[in-house]
Design an enzyme around this catalytic site. Structure first.
Site, PDB file in Angstrom:
ATOM      1  N   ALA A  43      67.852   0.678  19.194  1.00 33.54           N
ATOM      2  CA  ALA A  43      67.302  -0.593  19.676  1.00 33.54           C
ATOM      3  C   ALA A  43      67.237  -0.619  21.202  1.00 33.54           C
ATOM      4  CB  ALA A  43      68.133  -1.761  19.149  1.00 33.54           C
ATOM      5  N   GLU A  44      68.302  -0.181  21.852  1.00 35.61           N
ATOM      6  CA  GLU A  44      68.285  -0.047  23.308  1.00 35.61           C
ATOM      7  C   GLU A  44      69.029   1.202  23.745  1.00 35.61           C
ATOM      8  OE1 GLU A  44      66.810  -4.161  23.430  1.00 35.61           O
ATOM      9  OE2 GLU A  44      68.460  -3.286  22.301  1.00 35.61           O
ATOM     10  N   THR A  45      68.571   1.732  24.871  1.00 35.01           N
ATOM     11  CA  THR A  45      69.312   2.743  25.617  1.00 35.01           C
ATOM     12  C   THR A  45      69.594   2.166  26.994  1.00 35.01           C
ATOM     13  OG1 THR A  45      68.307   4.585  24.421  1.00 35.01           O
ATOM     14  CG2 THR A  45      69.276   5.074  26.564  1.00 35.01           C
ATOM     15  N   HIS A  75      74.330  -5.861  23.385  1.00 33.86           N
ATOM     16  CA  HIS A  75      75.092  -4.769  22.773  1.00 33.86           C
ATOM     17  C   HIS A  75      75.103  -3.523  23.647  1.00 33.86           C
ATOM     18  CE1 HIS A  75      71.331  -2.857  21.362  1.00 33.86           C
ATOM     19  NE2 HIS A  75      72.051  -1.802  21.081  1.00 33.86           N
TER      20      HIS A  75
END
Length: 269
Positions: A43-45, A75
């Site tokens: 979802a994210e880096t 997160h």
């Protein structure tokens, strides 16, 4: 350079929300950052680098989905703070300079980390035409979260309805800048949570996000008003699932959770 995959808002591997974390000397070009985020495909880096001493922040921090850079991510911030603490790169509370201002992450003795985020403004709106059909359930209320978060919060009838959702993600994309947060009061608070949610973000390349810290900056004021308490626990009822402890403090919301490093290796590209 070292790259880590960290599961956030959980105290066990293979649950919560996974994020890539890279600690850099400086930010390379945006094209490279986006390619790495696409390669990691979570979802994210998060990408962070240390800032000079004496400023308002300790580390610069940016977040990318596989499709785009985002202005706020809970997160991946928790995951980055976890990496800084467990590797010894930073001790004590850490101040991150981000597109959403300075965000503070404070570790506790039990391994939990508390994020200090801006509270999302909530504006009541009419339920948009077509959103019930796209979601697969009839909302009771609808609230806009403003430009910082960019979501539409929809309260549904009950926890079972939230858990059973199977939305049309393409159709949902028309109804907000980032996505839709579906929520309901917990059926039984004795299970350890006060409300449930699921988050659908097709506009940033994420059909369903496992556990979304930034969404809880809107869920905290929403449920605090209805339940009459400033400190609550939310369960994001995705397949991976995760708990977010929230503390409403006026224009700031505290988000508390654990994190676990599950993969560590070398990025060669």
């Amino acid at each position: 350079m070292r790259i880590r995959i960290v599961d956030a808002f959980t105290d066990r591997p293979f649950a919560g929300n996974p994020a890539g974390v890279l600690l850099l000397d400086a930010f390379p070009g945006d094209d490279w950052l986006q390619k790495v985020a696409l390669e990691v495909n979570h979802a994210e880096t998060a990408f962070a680098h240390r800032l000079p001493e004496g400023g308002e922040a300790d580390w610069a921090l940016r977040w990318f989905t596989p499709a785009t850079e985002v202005a706020l991510c809970g997160h991946a911030t928790l995951a980055t703070a976890h990496v800084l603490r467990t590797t010894g790169a930073h001790e004590g509370p850490v101040r991150f300079a981000t597109r959403s201002g300075v965000l503070i992450a404070s570790p506790a003795g039990d391994g939990a980390i508390t994020l200090d985020f801006p509270t999302a403004p909530l504006t009541a709106v009419d339920v948009p035409d077509g959103v019930a059909r796209a979601l697969g359930a009839e909302p009771r209320t609808a609230y806009d979260t403003g430009t910082a978060v960019g979501d539409l919060v929809l309260e549904l009838a009950d926890e079972k309805t939230v858990r059973a959702l199977a939305p049309d993600h393409k159709a949902l994309a028309a109804h907000s800048a980032r996505g839709v947060i579906a929520t309901a009061r917990a059926e039984d608070a004795a299970r350890g949570y006060d409300f449930v949610s699921r988050c659908f973000f097709p506009n940033v390349g994420i059909d369903e996000d496992p556990v979304t810290g930034s969404a809880h900056t809107a869920l905290a004021p929403y449920w605090s008003e209805r339940l009459g308490r400033s400190d609550l626990t939310g369960l994001q009822a995705s397949a991976r699932s995760g708990l977010v402890r929230t503390g409403l403090r006026g224009d700031r919301t505290l988000l508390t959770g654990h994190a676990v490093t599950v993969i560590e290796g070398d990025l060669l590209g």
